[in-house]
Every structure is written in C-alpha cells, then in structure tokens.
Design an enzyme around this catalytic site. Structure first.
Site, PDB file in Angstrom:
ATOM      1  N   ASP A 441      -1.655  14.735   4.080  1.00 52.13           N
ATOM      2  CA  ASP A 441      -1.308  14.148   2.786  1.00 52.13           C
ATOM      3  C   ASP A 441      -2.480  13.282   2.337  1.00 52.13           C
ATOM      4  O   ASP A 441      -2.731  12.213   2.919  1.00 52.13           O
ATOM      5  CB  ASP A 441      -0.022  13.311   2.960  1.00 52.13           C
ATOM      6  CG  ASP A 441       0.472  12.712   1.646  1.00 52.13           C
ATOM      7  OD1 ASP A 441      -0.332  12.602   0.705  1.00 52.13           O
ATOM      8  OD2 ASP A 441       1.666  12.347   1.595  1.00 52.13           O
ATOM      9  N   HIS A 442      -3.172  13.721   1.314  1.00 52.21           N
ATOM     10  CA  HIS A 442      -4.404  13.028   0.915  1.00 52.21           C
ATOM     11  C   HIS A 442      -4.130  11.694   0.230  1.00 52.21           C
ATOM     12  O   HIS A 442      -5.055  10.957  -0.097  1.00 52.21           O
ATOM     13  CB  HIS A 442      -5.209  13.955  -0.004  1.00 52.21           C
ATOM     14  CG  HIS A 442      -6.688  13.699   0.042  1.00 52.21           C
ATOM     15  ND1 HIS A 442      -7.259  12.666   0.741  1.00 52.21           N
ATOM     16  CD2 HIS A 442      -7.734  14.366  -0.537  1.00 52.21           C
ATOM     17  CE1 HIS A 442      -8.566  12.687   0.588  1.00 52.21           C
ATOM     18  NE2 HIS A 442      -8.879  13.711  -0.188  1.00 52.21           N
ATOM     19  N   ARG A 443      -2.861  11.379   0.003  1.00 52.68           N
ATOM     20  CA  ARG A 443      -2.568  10.046  -0.520  1.00 52.68           C
ATOM     21  C   ARG A 443      -2.752   9.010   0.583  1.00 52.68           C
ATOM     22  O   ARG A 443      -2.938   7.830   0.318  1.00 52.68           O
ATOM     23  CB  ARG A 443      -1.123   9.973  -1.037  1.00 52.68           C
ATOM     24  CG  ARG A 443      -0.857  10.826  -2.250  1.00 52.68           C
ATOM     25  CD  ARG A 443       0.616  10.816  -2.599  1.00 52.68           C
ATOM     26  NE  ARG A 443       1.432  11.277  -1.488  1.00 52.68           N
ATOM     27  CZ  ARG A 443       2.764  11.336  -1.519  1.00 52.68           C
ATOM     28  NH1 ARG A 443       3.416  10.935  -2.597  1.00 52.68           N
ATOM     29  NH2 ARG A 443       3.443  11.777  -0.485  1.00 52.68           N
TER      30      ARG A 443
END
Ligand code: CAO
Length: 469
Positions: A441-443
């Site tokens: 999850d690149h968040r």
C-alpha cells in the site's frame, strides 16, 4: 386553432431514408421536440421531432415509406401557446436548418448533451467503434443505500463496429448524463428500440454499488459494499451456458479484493531468491519430516523469513487507522497464508510466526490448509493478520501481482522455483531461483521500505543461517 405541417428537415443529404417506426398516432398530444417518426438511412437512424406542440390530426407517412428532406410528415393542430416560429406553415413548408449528425460519445466523463439548434434537428445516432474507456474513479460514499451513479464506473468499450441505435431524445439525454454508450444497451421496444427502463436496467447492472454508511467517510474507515460492476449480458445469445450461484465466500472475497483494488494505491516489486541451499537443506530433512508425520515445503521458511523482515521493516507491519490520520504499529507478527479451496480463497492466520520453529510452522501450515479446505476454520483463525503470503509455487507461473489484503499493507506473491543459469563471476552455474513479488500500500509503504524489505527477504532465503540471528 391553426394546423401546421411538419416536414422532414435536412437529414445530412440522406436520400430515401426509410420510416422504420411511427412514434405517434392521430389524436396524440405532442410536445415541441417530441419524436414523431424514426427514419433509417444506410448509415444511421434518426428520430424526427415535432417542430410544434399540439395534437396530431393527420399522419402523412406510414412505416416503410422512403423520405427525403422537405417531405411532409404530419399535420398538427397547434396548441395556442407553443407555436414554434421555425415550424413550416401549411402553405409554405420551409425546410429546417441543416444539422450535423450527432455521434454517440465514448467517454468516461458525464457527457453534456449537445445544444439543440433552434430549428430542432433530427436526433441522429451512429455508434462508431468507441475508443478504449479508461479506469473509472473510485466510488465516493453517499447517503444510505444510495446507488452511486454519478461516480460510478462507465461501461467498457463496445466492440461492435457500427451499431444503429433506436432511442428517443429523453433516453439519449439520460444516457449521456450517465456516460453510457447506447450501442451497449439492448432495447426491448419495437425493433429493438431502447426504452428508459432498458437504460435503467443496464446502469443498475453496470454499477451494482451500494453503500452502507449514512455519512461521508474517509478511506480506511468503513468502506462501500461493492457487489459487481459487470454489465448484465445475456450470454446465451452467443452459445450454450450454465449459471451457478456464487458461494458467499466467493462473493465476500470478490468484495474485499475490489475494495482493496479501488482504495489502495498498489506498487509491486519483484526479485528472485537463490534457494539452492535452502532446497538442499529441505531435501535433507525429508526423512525427519516423515518421522514427525509432517511435510516440509518452502512455505515455513518463507514465513520465518517474512517475520524477520517485518520485524526489521516495521512499516510493512503497520495499518492505517482513523481514516488515514494515524498509523498502527503492530508489536506482534501474525501472517496470513492464502489457501486455494474448492469453496474459494481463504486466508487463515498463523500467529506469532517470529516465535515459532520451522517444524511448528510446517505443522500449522498443514493443519490450517486442511481446515480451510474442509471449511472448519474458526473466525479467530481468520483474523488478526499483519501481512499475507500467497504461494502459487505448487501450481506454476513465473510471477504475478498480488492484491494487498487490506487493512494489511503488504503481501508477498510466491511463484514456482526454477533452476536457471547464474553467473558467479567465472562461469554460469545452475541455481534454484524463487520468484517473489511484493505488493504494498503506497500510502504507507514507500519504495525504499519495500525495496529494503524484499532485499532482506531475498538475502535471508538465500542464506537461511541468517534466520537464526
Ligand atoms: N516452487 C516450487 N515448488 C513449490 C513451491 C515453489 N514456490 N512451493 C511449494 N512447492 C512444492 C512443495 O515443495 C510441494 O512439493 P514437495 O512435496 O515435493 O516438497 C508441492 O509444491 C506442493 O506444495 P503444497 O501446495 O502442498 O504446500 P505449500 O506449503 O507450498 O502450500 C498452501 C500450502 C495451502 C499455501 C497451498 O497449497 C495453496 O493453497 N496455495 C494456493 C494459494 C493461492 O491460491 N494464492 C492465490 C491467492 S489470490 O487468488
């Protein structure tokens, strides 16, 4: 009250267009712009609207007639207030201004209906091979159980090259507002005419997104209940089919996958671990495994290596909370393993992987896999995961991009190991390489975090002595 004649306006030079449908009968009240007849030329279908409001006193054409510009269509007793100045009076049937045929727009945005010129042109539609439609925005949450229409995905491109579309102006307007290409909608009216209900049914089938919450929520909190975005198509038109009901598990998995796909910005990184020594070690333990009445596959080693990498790269062992305001750092390491079962995909969770031996993990992998396939897992055994391993190594393939199992932020996809030539500085030597794909999850996880995690994992699997450190 005056009677006016309505004639065929400029229909783009179409000669001998055939009347394929009468939309009104003598005695009908018609509004200004209401369709009177449908004409079909070689290239398109056109609805010819009334240029006045009033009562149809005579129809001057019948189905099958061939008409050109200026041909009289109907006599209309004009209602007192709504006389259109451009309408052709009985004595001088002035032709309407020429119009450009309208082309169905293929766009992912809501299409603004074109301006209707004062002369009230015919509505002409020709659906030409539409361009590819790109991914749609994620649905936003709106009021309780509302159908998410405005932000809903648009239909996929129609592969039919040129399709004549029969539909009234109201339906066309609605279609434009929804961003729907009418060529994709099956019409249930006479001669396949698309009715409003057809469009409604199509859009419902297409969207199928309902939400539970009564107020707007941020990502990471309660998520929409996503069912399906697949249009309802009657596949029996193309060949024999059989329909089975999906299991609850299947539908739940689909909803979770979809939620993650819509909400999580995914990045996937790839690498290969040299597991030649691990495989040698594992082969040497075969007899011991039999003595312990278990099997030793690469999976327990993968679990152990992930536990060490999660400990050293804590971002991969975290989760978002409070709608993305905070990050939860987990001090425990529970890892889920995807199990392929006849009923669907299940992900039982192995707790405290970092504190268990390879033999204990091997036993637990085998037990949980059997329980999953027999559908005997307890709810507790399906909860609490920090990270997931999805191993397709026993099935095959050289790589795949797994979808993050939210609220976890990372997942490891494992493909089939293969012997490949590897250059050792002097010569090529046969080594067993295990393809790995890490999605995150690149968040929460940056490329650096992901890269470090995967590099450490590869190093651990290539030299399993490090697992004990
Ligand atoms: N490369 C080569 N061989 C592999 C391998 C790999 N990466 N992983 C496992 N194998 C071998 C095993 O070693 C075993 O052979 P041996 O008995 O000769 O050692 C054989 O494949 C069968 O393994 P297995 O599948 O029975 O056991 P496992 O521990 O590897 O996996 C489980 C267990 C439950 C994870 C697996 O059976 C499974 O269900 N995998 C599917 C997961 C899945 O569906 N993922 C997709 C999710 S998204 O749709």
């Amino acid at each position: 009250m005056p009677v006016q004649q309505v004639t065929v306006p400029d229909i783009g030079g179409a000669e001998g267009a055939e009347v394929i449908e009468l939309l009104v009968a003598v005695g009908d009240q018609v509004a200004l712009d209401q369709g009177l007849i449908v004409l079909e030329s070689d290239k398109a279908s056109m609805e010819i609207p009334s240029t006045v409001a009033g009562t149809v006193v005579e129809l001057l054409v019948k189905q099958g007639d061939h008409l050109a510009e200026g041909a009289p269509l109907a006599m209309i007793e004009v209602a007192e207030v709504a006389v259109d100045q451009s309408a052709a009076p009985v004595a001088s049937a002035a032709p309407a201004a020429p119009v450009e045929p309208l082309t169905e727009q293929a766009t992912s945005a809501v299409v603004v209906p074109p301006e209707v010129p004062p002369a009230v042109p015919p509505v002409v539609s020709q659906v030409v091979a539409p361009p590819e439609v790109t991914a749609s925005p994620a649905p936003t949450m709106v009021a309780d159980t509302a159908l998410v229409a405005a932000s809903a995905p648009v239909p996929v491109a129609d592969t039919r090259e040129t399709v004549a579309v029969y539909a009234g102006p109201a339906v066309r307007k609605l279609a434009r507002e929804f961003g729907v290409q009418l060529g994709q909608v099956d019409g249930s009216g006479p001669q396949g005419r698309i009715l409003k209900e057809d469009l409604q049914q199509f859009v419902q089938g297409l969207i199928g997104v309902r939400v539970k919450t009564s107020q707007t929520k941020s990502l990471g909190e309660e998520q929409p209940e996503v069912s399906t975005l697949t249009p309802n198509i009657d596949f029996s038109k193309f060949g024999e089919i059989e329909i089975t009901q999906r299991s609850k598990l299947d539908k739940l998995t689909a909803a979770n996958m979809h939620r993650s796909w819509l909400n999580v910005p995914h990045v996937t990184q790839f690498d290969e671990a040299d597991i030649t020594d691990l495989e040698e070690f594992r082969a040497g333990l075969k007899a011991e495994a039999e003595r312990r009445d278990t099997r030793l596959t690469p999976l327990p080693f993968l679990l152990k290596a992930c536990a060490v990498a999660l400990r050293d790269n804590p971002r991969l062992n975290s989760a978002l909370t409070r709608g993305g305001e905070d990050l939860v750092h987990k001090k425990y390491i529970h890892i889920g393993m995807a199990v392929d079962t006849p009923a669907g995909l299940m992900v039982p969770v192995i707790r405290d992987v970092d504190r268990k031996t390879i033999w204990a993990l091997a036993r637990e992998v085998a037990e949980l896999a059997v329980k999953a396939r027999e559908r005997k897992l307890s709810p507790a055994q399906l909860q609490g995961g920090c990270f997931t391993i999805s191993s397709l190594g026993n099935i095959g393939g050289s790589g795949f991009t797994p979808i993050v199992n939210t609220p976890e932020v990372g997942i490891l996809g494992v493909s089939k190991a293969a012997i490949k030539p590897v250059w050792n500085g002097k010569e090529f030597t046969p080594r067993t390489l295990l393809p790995l794909a890490l999605s995150y999850d690149h968040r929460v996880v940056n490329g650096g975090d992901g890269g470090r995690f995967l590099t450490q994992l590869v190093a651990l699997l290539s030299d399993i002595r490090q697992l004990s450190l």
